[in-house]
Structures are given as C-alpha cells and as structure tokens.
Design an enzyme around this catalytic site. Structure first.
Site, mmCIF file in Angstrom:
data_model
loop_
_atom_site.group_PDB
_atom_site.id
_atom_site.type_symbol
_atom_site.label_atom_id
_atom_site.label_comp_id
_atom_site.label_asym_id
_atom_site.label_seq_id
_atom_site.Cartn_x
_atom_site.Cartn_y
_atom_site.Cartn_z
ATOM 1 N N CYS A 79 0.838 -1.195 0.000
ATOM 2 C CA CYS A 79 0.000 0.000 0.000
ATOM 3 C C CYS A 79 0.874 1.245 0.000
ATOM 4 O O CYS A 79 2.107 1.150 0.069
ATOM 5 C CB CYS A 79 -0.950 0.023 1.195
ATOM 6 N N CYS A 90 3.364 1.635 2.786
ATOM 7 C CA CYS A 90 4.610 0.881 2.614
ATOM 8 C C CYS A 90 5.630 1.733 1.860
ATOM 9 O O CYS A 90 6.813 1.763 2.213
ATOM 10 C CB CYS A 90 4.358 -0.416 1.847
ATOM 11 N N CYS A 142 46.543 -14.880 -13.081
ATOM 12 C CA CYS A 142 46.912 -14.973 -11.671
ATOM 13 C C CYS A 142 45.860 -14.297 -10.805
ATOM 14 O O CYS A 142 44.874 -13.756 -11.310
ATOM 15 C CB CYS A 142 48.281 -14.334 -11.414
ATOM 16 N N CYS A 182 44.976 -10.720 -11.580
ATOM 17 C CA CYS A 182 44.016 -10.551 -12.673
ATOM 18 C C CYS A 182 42.585 -10.616 -12.137
ATOM 19 O O CYS A 182 41.710 -9.862 -12.569
ATOM 20 C CB CYS A 182 44.215 -11.639 -13.727
ATOM 21 N N ASP A 204 8.048 28.988 -31.773
ATOM 22 C CA ASP A 204 9.158 29.472 -32.580
ATOM 23 C C ASP A 204 8.806 29.244 -34.046
ATOM 24 O O ASP A 204 8.193 28.229 -34.386
ATOM 25 C CB ASP A 204 10.432 28.705 -32.211
ATOM 26 N N ASP A 240 12.862 24.153 -31.442
ATOM 27 C CA ASP A 240 13.703 23.022 -31.837
ATOM 28 C C ASP A 240 15.182 23.342 -31.873
ATOM 29 O O ASP A 240 15.998 22.453 -32.066
ATOM 30 C CB ASP A 240 13.282 22.512 -33.219
ATOM 31 N N ASP A 261 16.701 28.116 -28.679
ATOM 32 C CA ASP A 261 15.387 28.043 -28.026
ATOM 33 C C ASP A 261 15.491 27.533 -26.593
ATOM 34 O O ASP A 261 14.534 27.626 -25.827
ATOM 35 C CB ASP A 261 14.448 27.107 -28.810
#
Length: 850
Positions: free
Chosen positions: A15, A18, A83, A86, A522, A721, A725
């Site tokens: 709920c 929670c 080894c 690594c 624009d 765009d 802008d």
C-alpha cells in the site's frame, strides 16, 4: 561531494504507507540526500553520496524495513586471466559500474558471477569494463537476452497471490456453506423460529444434536478457518509486524487486526463451549475472518494483474529492440548478440527486419516505418546518408547501416529512460493523497476503537456485536486506493504518450500541460519546415547576379544559420565555385562579416546593415515588397556599398495550420515568435493562421518574450527546436521540444515530440487533460469511498464480509479506471479545429520584449 543516483526495484510493498515507510527508511540513511518511492512502479529513486554509503547499505536498510530489492545475476566467461592479481583487476573493473551489488571472479573456472540491479547495467557495459581492464569476454552469439528479473519478480508475486486465493477459496467456500447449513439446522431444530435458536434446551433437541450444534459446528469452522488464517493471512501478519517494528502502520495493519480479532474471539468462544465456561458467548465468527482474508487477497491479485497492464506501454517499447544484429565482416554475414554491436560496425538490415541500432545508411535505399517511435503512420524514405533509428522497421530494400549509437545511447533506450523517469516521478497533485495516507491508518484504528466503545457503552449491544462493527470499520478502510489513484494514471498516460511519440520528462510536466493558457511557437523549424530556400536575387548598383550570389555564399560558408546555409545551397545548385572566407565574424541571428577575395562583405537584415552606417532608403520599397510576400530579406554589402538583396522563404509544415487552429479553438492564445521584421512576420502568421506574433525577436530575447507572456498572468508553453530556443524552453511553464531538433533543446524541455508535426502539441495537451481527468476521478472515488463507507460501517450498517469485498473492489476500480486511458480518444481538439470556419486570418503584431 560527488552525488550518485540509482533506482531500486522494491518488492513486498502492499500500500501507499509501505512506500512511505521505504522512503522514510532510505531518507534516514546517512549519505542519502533524497529518496522518492513510487508505489505504482514499485521503484525507489535515491540520490546518495558514495563516499558515505553504498548500494549494499541501501538494500540492507530496505530489507530491515521488511521489504526487498529485485536482483539479477549473470555469468561472464573471462579470457586472459593468469593470476590472482588478474582476478582482483576484473572484480575492480566490474565493481565500478553502476548498480553492481557483488562480483565473484573464479580463476579456475575463468568465470565472473555478477549480481546487479536489473535495469542498472547491461551485459555490454560489463563486457566493455572488462575489456578496458585488459581482459576479454567470450562473445556469446545467438543467445537470448538475460531474463528480465524484475518482470519475473512481479509475475512471481501474481502467481503467489493466485495460489493464496485458490487456497483461501478451497477452505472458505466450504466454511461459508457449512455456516449456512448450521443456521438452517438450528432454525429447523428450534421449530423454524430464528428467535428461539438461542433458547434451545435439551428438551427441544437430542443431546447428540445439541452437542453438534453448540460444539461440533464451531469445531468444524475452526478446522476450516485455521489454514486460511495461517496460510493466506501470513502475508498480512508479517506485513503488520514489520510495520510495527518500523513504528508505523499500513494496510496490512488494518487487515491483520480485523481478521485476528474475529479469529481470536472465535477461538475463545470455542474453548469456552468445549470446557463449559459460561458468560463468554456462543456465536463464532470463523467464517468472517476467513472471508475477509480471501476477498482481500482476491483484490490484491486483481490489483497486481491490473498494475502489470499499466506498464504495458514501456514493456512494448522494450520489446521493440532486436535481440541480435547481422554484421558485415569481410563481405560475410555474421549474426551477433545486440549487446556486442559497437559504434562503427556495418549492420545489414534486410526487408521486414527491425534496424538494431541508430546509424547512418551507407548503402541501399528503402522506406522505413518509424511509427512505433514517432507516431507518424507513413514510412519515411531513406537513402545513403540518411539517419535511421534503432527498432524501426525496414519495409522494402536492403540497407547497410553504419552504427553510430548503441546500447544506452540509442534513441529507443533514451525514450525508455525518459518514460521510466516520468513514471517514477511524483506529480504535485499526489502530495495531498500522500499526506492523507500518512495519517490514514492511525485515524481508522482510532475510529474502530471509538466504534467498539460507542456500541458497547452507548448502544449497549454487548461485546460480540460491538466487536463485529469495529471489525467492519477496520476492513472497509482502503488506503491503497489513495496511493494508487495518481501513479497508475501517470503510468498509463506517459505510456500512451510514448506510443504517440510524446515524451514527458516527468509527471509534473504532464500535470502542468493541462493548465496551459498560451502557446508560444518558434517560427523556424516549428511552424515552418526549417529548410529555407532562396527565392529572389536582386542585384543593386550594377552588381552582376552571379557575382552577387557567389560573394554572398562564399561569406556565408562560415555560418551555421539556416538562412546562410540556404544561400550556400543556392550557389552550389547554380554550379558556382565558392571561395574560402577570411576573418569571419557573426552576430547571432543578425548578420555576418567576412573578407572574400579581398573584398569586405557584410550580410544581414536591413536593420543590421543600417546599424553599420549604410543607408537603404533608396531600396526600401523593394525590401518591403519582398517582406509583404513573406520573404526574409538579407542585404549584401560589398566594400561599403549595397550590392544586392536576397529573398529567402521557408514553407509552412504540413499540419501546422490545423494544429494552430485546434489550439485556438480550444481557447489557447497562440503566439508566433520570430526574428523576422513586422511585414514578413505578418505574412507568415497569416499563412499559418496565427492571430498574434512577436517580431524582431533576437535569439537571446526569446526567453524575455516568454516572460512577457507570463507577465500577462498566463501559463505559457514554449515550442521550439533549436539551440537558441533552450533558454526560452527552460523559462516557460512547459517547454516543448520538437524531436527533429537539437539535443540541447530536448534537454531543456519538459516534453519532447518525437516527430516534427505541430499537431503533437495538440495531442500532448489532450493527453494531459485526459490523464488529469482520470486522476481526479480516481481521487474522488478513493476519498468518497472512505468518507461514506467508514461512517456506514461505524453505524453498524455493514457486515465485515461485505466490507472486505468493497475494500478489495476499491483498489481494483482505481487501477481499472486508469487503464481506460489506453483506449482514450485524443482527437477532440482536431475535431474542434475541423469545425472551425477557415476564413482568412488577420495577424496582429505584438510589441516584442526588449
């Protein structure tokens, strides 16, 4: 301090309380700056300082609060290790990736077992980290993508609730039938008089039947109800216990209290009957406790299923990504896992296949269906040099695509990230529900206590009946509906938007869009195509036309302005050879200066040229004539003398006029913002159907123009765009970026349209209104349900079993109502626009902000 952010997929929440508990628990963790939990998406967004805490600590805190975090594991076959050093190097490299919980590298088996948060990191990211450390990972071709652990966890929860419901029904249905049979037998034994049932004596029934009625029946009820209480009720008891440990309450608290009170009381009554103890009572309520648990669990099952459908849109987007890609290597086709594709790979896409990654076409021609991302129904023609988007469908020809963006960088991945971000955010309207949810359960417990005492002391109905009324109050209350009202609608709304090519950055922008009163557009690239072309070349003072165009185009080679590029394209189309400009200078949006072939060339608007001290009075009539035709006029000055005029025009986008008419028909004030002068702006505004415009607005003044509209008391959206802008998009109440524009504009915006069609603005506003209407309906139901039915239960007019059924229905109703958005029609604005008379529009200039 370096702040990191992470999303934790939370499990076990039942709920809204929670979610508040998890949010509060994470927020109290040292090093956590902010924690935000969304109950509908079941995700926690956490900002934390990695120097103070880590992901493991966050998960531990969630676990101690009584909840879980979904985790995934993957095995990587490592090559090149020799080894123990690594091993440490590989572990260190993988651990640096976000969302990693643990890494175990085995040198003997040469495998790395990685536990991580699903959605936080991809296999390709892990492979890249290992390779960067100097090791390799075996390339597993033709393998399925790793299991979506988070989705599997949600499905496992649905399956678990289904099993619990079946278990509950298996015991509760016989219990209910036996309970009814008991009442019938007792009524018959008492001569059909229900009133005489409590007065039966050994004279009216045989001793065996009397024992069966008073002790046998309750014992049978106990045997049937106890498995339900233990198996089905366990989740509520555990949830209530965990909430108590965290000094809080939730829905589990109410259900646990309601069912336990009825069950424990019934056990006490049964024991009193068996041991002959008088004064306790003789009626048991085992069927009530079992029915409460079964009905509410059925509601949880239906709610979980419905919640799963609210995220179908995002799942559909994820499903668009191909699992494999076909590469061209040495003229051979090689199929590899999509995670193994890197930028620069040549990808073969056959007809009917999905394009696996973003890229550029290097070979072939075809039509590509981009509708799943942009909402545009018509396929888009692609040829060499065209950009293509991953997950779109190649309809016809064979394409070879050079991969430019892979993995998390693809457009699809970014769209999914945006939608998840929007779905995970909280809308401002949700704050009211959160505040109420915070005190809801304690208030209900208080009301149940008052109900019990009121009926016992004032009503004088006895302990048993007072208890029944109190239980009804506990189980009728539903905090879940309050918690789900807003986020489920937001999830469906943002998912619907994604399917239409409309991406909301967050739920706040989705909410704000329905309040808009003005739309600032624009001009270039938004209303128009953004592809201006030269329409008029007028030489002056004896300058040859070819020479005028060549000098102007050579000077504009250094410019990135669309008008300058239009001049360059016109010269190239005429076959002219251009020179390289020297000493290039640009004044953003106004004009340029350069030296071409030893000549000083100045190009710009009439106003800009006049500021340079050059008089244009003799040419004013020609300039105004071009402007009245909707041309943008630039003046070319060579060595201080006017050499000519160039007229440039941009065409109106398809759908722009219809979109503007629809906005105006809905009562929005539509304003065009342009750097053109009054005459040119008026001509373009009239063609587009815009009734109001701001002309002579320089790029840096667009944000001021938006402020001017806001100063009129209006909530303003800015649609643009371009890079210039971005400040205006950030200033607006809602910034809307056209998807065909720049990444900077999209980053500054609140909403992105994947296609360049201005009608997307209309759809976005319509979607916002539909979503908010659904939220208001959900909140009204959630509040009115509790406001009406809790008092009804307090008055004793509701039995606990009916209360449990109503409570279960409440949450399901809210989620189902949100799901209706998936099929909502978003065409009402367009229909309204079509009904408007398309008479000539008179554009009215407005004073531009200075």
């Amino acid at each position: 301090m370096s702040i990191q952010q992470i999303d934790l997929p939370i499990t076990g929440m039942t709920c809204a309380n929670c979610a508040r508990t998890v949010e509060r628990t994470l927020g109290k963790t040292e090093g956590v700056g902010e924690a935000m939990v969304n109950y509908a998406t079941e995700r926690a967004h956490v900002s934390y300082d990695p120097a103070t805490t880590d992901v493991g600590t966050l998960i531990e805190r969630v676990s101690k609060a009584g909840y879980g975090v979904a985790q995934a594991s993957i095995e990587l076959p490592i090559t090149g290790m020799t080894c123990a050093s690594c091993v440490r190097n590989v572990e260190r490299a993988i651990n640096k990736q976000p969302g990693i919980l643990s890494v175990n590298v085995n040198l003997a088996t040469e495998k790395a077992t990685v536990t991580y948060l699903p959605g936080g990191v991809r296999r390709s990211d892990l492979v890249a980290a290992v390779e960067k450390a100097g090791y390799g990972v075996l390339d597993l071709t033709n393998v399925e993508a790793p299991e979506d652990v988070e989705r599997a966890a949600r499905q496992a929860e649905i399956d678990r609730q289904k099993r619990l419901v079946l278990t509950g029904v298996a015991f509760t249905l016989p219990l209910f039938l036996v309970s009814m049979a008991r009442d019938v037998v007792m009524a018959s034994a008492a001569g059909g008089s229900m009133a005489a049932m409590g007065e039966m004596t050994a004279n009216s029934v045989s001793p065996a039947l009397q024992w069966l009625l008073w002790a046998g029946w309750p014992f049978v009820f106990f045997l049937l109800a106890t498995p339900v209480q233990i198996i089905v009720g366990k989740q509520y008891m555990v949830g209530a216990y965990k909430a108590a440990l965290n000094r809080t309450t939730n829905m589990d608290t109410l259900i646990a209290m309601g069912s336990l009170v009825a069950y424990i009381y019934s056990v006490v009554v049964l024991l009193s009957i068996l041991f002959g103890i008088a004064g306790v009572g003789d009626h048991v309520y085992f069927e009530t406790s079992a029915m409460i648990l079964t009905l509410i669990t059925l509601g949880k099952l239906l709610e979980a299923r419905a919640k799963g459908r609210t995220s179908e849109a995002i799942k559909a987007l994820m499903g668009l990504a191909p699992k494999t890609a076909t590469l061209l290597r040495n003229d051979e086709e090689v199929q590899i896992a999509i995670d193994s594709v890197i930028a620069g790979d040549m990808v073969l896409v056959k007809p009917g296949e999905r394009i696996p990654v973003d890229g550029i076409v290097v070979e072939g021609r075809s039509a590509v269906d981009e509708s799943m991302l942009t909402g545009e129904s018509l396929p888009v023609n692609k040829s060499v040099g065209s950009e293509v988007i991953g997950a779109t469908v190649n309809k016809q020809g064979r394409l070879v695509v050079e991969a430019t963006k892979v993995g998390a960088q693809t457009a699809l991945a970014q769209i999914i990230r945006l939608v998840e971000q929007a779905q995970g955010s909280k809308a401002p309207i949700q704050r009211v529900a959160d505040q109420v949810s915070g005190i809801f359960v304690p208030v209900v417990i208080t009301l149940a206590t008052l109900t019990f005492l009121g009926w016992l002391i004032i009503g004088q109905v006895g302990f048993t009946q007072a208890m029944v009324h109190a239980v009804a109050v506990l189980v009728i209350a539903c905090p879940c509906a309050l918690g789900l009202a807003t986020p489920t609608a937001i999830m469906v709304g943002t998912g619907k938007g994604a399917a239409l090519g409309i991406l909301f950055k967050n739920s706040e922008s989705l909410e704000n869009a329905h309040r808009l009163q003005a739309i600032a557009l624009d001009k270039t690239g938004t209303i128009t195509r953004g592809e201006p072309s030269v329409t008029d070349i007028i030489p002056l003072n004896g300058t040859a036309t070819d020479n005028l165009l060549r000098l102007a185009a050579s000077a504009e080679r250094g410019s990135e302005h669309p008008l300058g590029q239009a001049v360059v394209q016109a010269a190239q189309a005429a076959g002219q050879t251009l020179s390289q400009p020297e000493g290039f200078e640009s004044e953003s949006g106004r004009g340029i200066r350069a030296t071409v072939e030893g000549k000083q060339v100045v190009i710009g608007s009439p106003a800009f040229v006049t500021e340079q001290g050059i008089q244009l009075n003799a040419h004013q009539e020609r300039i105004e004539s071009l402007q009245a035709q909707g041309r943008t006029v630039i003046v070319v000055i060579v060595d201080g003398q006017a050499a000519g005029l160039i007229g440039i025009a941009d065409t109106i986008k398809e759908g722009s006029r219809e979109a503007i008419a629809a906005m105006q028909a809905s009562g929005l004030d539509v304003v065009m913002i342009t750097g053109d002068n009054q005459l040119t702006a008026q001509a373009i505004a009239a063609e587009a159907g815009v009734k109001r415009f701001l002309a002579d607005v320089l790029p840096g003044q667009k944000a001021d123009a938006v402020k001017q509209l806001q100063a009129e008391g209006k909530r303003v959206a800015m649609v643009g765009d371009g890079i210039n802008d971005a400040p205006a998009l950030a200033q607006a109440d809602v910034g809307i970026a056209i998807g065909t524009g720049t990444d900077i504009a999209m980053e500054a915006s609140d909403l992105t349209l994947m296609s360049g069609d201005l009608r997307g603005v209309v759809r976005a506003i319509s979607l916002s209104k539909a979503t908010m209407r659904t939220i208001y309906q959900n909140l009204f139901w959630a509040f009115i349900y509790n406001i009406i039915l809790i008092p009804v239960a307090m008055l004793g007019l509701l039995v606990p079993m009916l209360a449990a059924g109503a409570m279960a229905f409440s949450s399901v109703f809210v989620v189902s109502n949100s799901l209706r958005l998936r099929g909502a029609s978003l065409a009402q604005f367009e229909d309204a626009a079509q009904r408007q008379p398309q008479s000539p529009t008179t554009a009215t200039p407005a004073k531009a902000a200075q």
